[in-house]
Design a protein around this motif. Sequence first.
Motif, PDB file in Angstrom:
ATOM      1  N   PRO A  75       0.345   3.375  -7.711  1.00  0.00           N
ATOM      2  CA  PRO A  75       1.803   3.209  -7.735  1.00  0.00           C
ATOM      3  C   PRO A  75       2.538   4.443  -7.221  1.00  0.00           C
ATOM      4  N   ASN A  76       3.483   4.201  -6.298  1.00  0.00           N
ATOM      5  CA  ASN A  76       4.366   5.255  -5.787  1.00  0.00           C
ATOM      6  C   ASN A  76       3.628   6.405  -5.110  1.00  0.00           C
ATOM      7  N   LYS A  77       2.395   6.171  -4.691  1.00  0.00           N
ATOM      8  CA  LYS A  77       1.645   7.219  -4.004  1.00  0.00           C
ATOM      9  C   LYS A  77       1.234   6.727  -2.623  1.00  0.00           C
ATOM     10  N   LYS A  78       1.595   7.500  -1.588  1.00  0.00           N
ATOM     11  CA  LYS A  78       1.272   7.107  -0.224  1.00  0.00           C
ATOM     12  C   LYS A  78      -0.218   7.277   0.037  1.00  0.00           C
ATOM     13  N   PRO A  79      -0.785   6.419   0.879  1.00  0.00           N
ATOM     14  CA  PRO A  79      -2.206   6.544   1.226  1.00  0.00           C
ATOM     15  C   PRO A  79      -2.433   7.752   2.138  1.00  0.00           C
ATOM     16  N   PRO A  80      -3.693   8.159   2.327  1.00  0.00           N
ATOM     17  CA  PRO A  80      -3.983   9.228   3.281  1.00  0.00           C
ATOM     18  C   PRO A  80      -3.384   8.911   4.654  1.00  0.00           C
ATOM     19  N   PHE A  81      -3.063   9.962   5.416  1.00  0.00           N
ATOM     20  CA  PHE A  81      -2.329   9.805   6.669  1.00  0.00           C
ATOM     21  C   PHE A  81      -3.011   8.839   7.622  1.00  0.00           C
ATOM     22  N   TRP A  82      -4.319   8.946   7.794  1.00  0.00           N
ATOM     23  CA  TRP A  82      -4.993   8.112   8.786  1.00  0.00           C
ATOM     24  C   TRP A  82      -4.999   6.639   8.365  1.00  0.00           C
ATOM     25  N   ILE A  83      -5.093   6.399   7.058  1.00  0.00           N
ATOM     26  CA  ILE A  83      -5.037   5.025   6.569  1.00  0.00           C
ATOM     27  C   ILE A  83      -3.628   4.469   6.736  1.00  0.00           C
ATOM     28  N   ARG A  84      -2.642   5.303   6.413  1.00  0.00           N
ATOM     29  CA  ARG A  84      -1.246   4.889   6.536  1.00  0.00           C
ATOM     30  C   ARG A  84      -0.910   4.547   7.992  1.00  0.00           C
ATOM     31  N   THR A  85      -1.382   5.391   8.914  1.00  0.00           N
ATOM     32  CA  THR A  85      -1.140   5.144  10.337  1.00  0.00           C
ATOM     33  C   THR A  85      -1.745   3.817  10.779  1.00  0.00           C
ATOM     34  N   LEU A  86      -2.977   3.567  10.326  1.00  0.00           N
ATOM     35  CA  LEU A  86      -3.658   2.318  10.689  1.00  0.00           C
ATOM     36  C   LEU A  86      -2.899   1.103  10.160  1.00  0.00           C
TER      37      LEU A  86
ATOM     38  N   THR B  62       0.811  -1.221   0.000  1.00  0.00           N
ATOM     39  CA  THR B  62       0.000   0.000   0.000  1.00  0.00           C
ATOM     40  C   THR B  62       0.845   1.272   0.000  1.00  0.00           C
ATOM     41  N   ASN B  63       2.170   1.113  -0.102  1.00  0.00           N
ATOM     42  CA  ASN B  63       3.100   2.256  -0.110  1.00  0.00           C
ATOM     43  C   ASN B  63       3.081   3.035   1.205  1.00  0.00           C
ATOM     44  N   SER B  64       2.641   2.374   2.268  1.00  0.00           N
ATOM     45  CA  SER B  64       2.650   3.037   3.571  1.00  0.00           C
ATOM     46  C   SER B  64       4.073   3.194   4.096  1.00  0.00           C
ATOM     47  N   LEU B  65       4.922   2.229   3.792  1.00  0.00           N
ATOM     48  CA  LEU B  65       6.338   2.294   4.135  1.00  0.00           C
ATOM     49  C   LEU B  65       7.153   1.769   2.960  1.00  0.00           C
ATOM     50  N   LYS B  66       8.357   2.281   2.818  1.00  0.00           N
ATOM     51  CA  LYS B  66       9.258   1.733   1.806  1.00  0.00           C
ATOM     52  C   LYS B  66       9.720   0.345   2.268  1.00  0.00           C
ATOM     53  N   PRO B  67      10.002  -0.547   1.308  1.00  0.00           N
ATOM     54  CA  PRO B  67      10.368  -1.924   1.683  1.00  0.00           C
ATOM     55  C   PRO B  67      11.483  -1.994   2.719  1.00  0.00           C
TER      56      PRO B  67
ATOM     57  N   TYR C 279      -6.646  -0.830   0.775  1.00  0.00           N
ATOM     58  CA  TYR C 279      -6.205  -0.387   2.107  1.00  0.00           C
ATOM     59  C   TYR C 279      -7.009  -1.084   3.200  1.00  0.00           C
ATOM     60  N   ALA C 280      -8.333  -1.163   3.005  1.00  0.00           N
ATOM     61  CA  ALA C 280      -9.210  -1.755   4.013  1.00  0.00           C
ATOM     62  C   ALA C 280      -8.891  -3.233   4.220  1.00  0.00           C
TER      63      ALA C 280
ATOM     64  N   LYS D 129     -15.678   7.377   4.339  1.00  0.00           N
ATOM     65  CA  LYS D 129     -14.633   7.742   3.375  1.00  0.00           C
ATOM     66  C   LYS D 129     -14.252   6.509   2.565  1.00  0.00           C
ATOM     67  N   LYS D 130     -14.584   6.535   1.285  1.00  0.00           N
ATOM     68  CA  LYS D 130     -14.420   5.354   0.451  1.00  0.00           C
ATOM     69  C   LYS D 130     -12.996   5.135  -0.043  1.00  0.00           C
ATOM     70  N   LYS D 131     -12.097   6.066   0.286  1.00  0.00           N
ATOM     71  CA  LYS D 131     -10.700   5.895  -0.141  1.00  0.00           C
ATOM     72  C   LYS D 131     -10.095   4.609   0.418  1.00  0.00           C
ATOM     73  N   ILE D 132     -10.580   4.231   1.586  1.00  0.00           N
ATOM     74  CA  ILE D 132     -10.016   3.061   2.236  1.00  0.00           C
ATOM     75  C   ILE D 132     -10.329   1.776   1.479  1.00  0.00           C
ATOM     76  N   PHE D 133     -11.341   1.811   0.610  1.00  0.00           N
ATOM     77  CA  PHE D 133     -11.732   0.625  -0.146  1.00  0.00           C
ATOM     78  C   PHE D 133     -11.134   0.600  -1.550  1.00  0.00           C
ATOM     79  N   LYS D 134     -10.195   1.513  -1.812  1.00  0.00           N
ATOM     80  CA  LYS D 134      -9.580   1.576  -3.133  1.00  0.00           C
ATOM     81  C   LYS D 134      -8.201   0.931  -3.123  1.00  0.00           C
ATOM     82  N   GLU D 135      -7.762   0.511  -4.316  1.00  0.00           N
ATOM     83  CA  GLU D 135      -6.435  -0.082  -4.460  1.00  0.00           C
ATOM     84  C   GLU D 135      -5.365   1.006  -4.380  1.00  0.00           C
TER      85      GLU D 135
END
Length: 471
Positions: A187-198, A41-46, A389-390, A178-184
């Motif tokens: 590439p190379n784009k970080k998810p919204p902050f709250w999703i990334r934190t979760l 999910t690009n939340s962290l780099k490998p 993300y979800a 917020k339906k962003k959490i149900f999307k794929e």
Amino acid sequence: MFGLDAMHTMMLILLLLATVAFEFINGFHDTANAVATVIYTNSLKPKTAVIWSGFWNFVGVYVGGIAVAMGIMHLIPNEILADYNTYKSMALIWAIIITAIGWNFFTWYFGIPCSSSHTLIGSIFGVVYTYTLLHPGTSVVLNWQKILDIGLALLITPVLGFALALILMYILFKVVKKKKIFKEPKPNKKPPFWIRTLLILTSTSVSFSHGSNDGQKGVGIMMIILIALAPSFYALDNSKDPKDLVINIQRVEQVLRQIDIAKLKADDQAVVAGAVVKLDSMSRTFNSINSFSQLKSNVAAETRVSLVAIVKNLKGIKDANVALFSQAVNKHDLKRFDHDLKKINDYAEYAPTWVILLISIALGMGTMIGWKRIVVTISEKIGKTHMTYAQGATSGVMAASTIGLSSVLGLPVSTTHILSSGIAGSMVASGGLKNLQTKTLKNIGAAWLVTLPITILVSGLLYWLFISIIG
């Protein structure tokens, strides 16, 4: 070293190194379970993800207790660990470790999420069963209850993971606006902050839980080696004073002498009478030494077996006859009786800090490499759609909670199959059964089905081969 000759010392060192290697491979074999969601999910780099996961695996082993390690040890009857023939002990342990490492490496190489727990448990069962066949004169009894408990845990937890992930996804669909959490992930784009934190939190939880469960398996193997080959130093906890154990024993004896054992069942009467005799003998022995290392190897090994059996039997008798014990002993002494039994058991069932630390480092370092093969399988090949993300967060929450509960109960479970089944459940919640890739699920299911029979067969054959060579 440890009173062993040069050859036995070398074998002991090699076995300890092999156990470290097993835990290292366990780390990179199972890394994907913790890092797949945050990497995909690009939340962290490998690189950041595997280092972070490695650190929390390390912490999980170090602070997670030893309940699972003792569960692994209980699969091998105490009579085998107390066997004076070190050649048989070495053959048994080598067969377990070689089988476990070989199957773990094989499945990792082909990118098949496979269970290290299945692998290790199958390997242990194979050698123990073969031991009973090759040495019929021994009084070894397989711990079928423990085998059954672990088998049920390995069977039920993936099903539980699937169901919980399915339910959690349905709840998210209803609650989250917020339906962003149900999307794929893009590439190379970080998810919204709250999703990334979760996602980072769930990955951290899975890493910690993985360490507290899978890491303890290495601790269990290492203790099996140390108790079998260097019992004078490791059959009993040498960091403790034998005279403190005498105090616990004397208080237990005091309670037993107040009980009217004539009111117990005949078998229980014999157990209590025998326990008093053995405890009294141990008290005299422990009063005459300053360290358990002063005990001869055979005495130390036999004492450990006796202590574990006495504690188990007395606890069972007390629990089955609470009214009788309560009539003879006041509430405070009865509570202290349970406490003393636990303290006595702690002298026999323990793990030195250096063992836990070594396994922690091995698992943490192993977690930092080898992640890529299985990350792709976990994230892209279970469902026909890519993981959202979800789905990543749901499977992570489910895996961490299920594995954490299993660790508290002392049951080794499969991190791989729990997470894989959780992702499968989240995929079904999103698109029904048609959303699953049957080929990947068949591969995972096949690995789940064949791991036990293959490891049982291979470890048993290896033990037979080693014993034949030894002659």
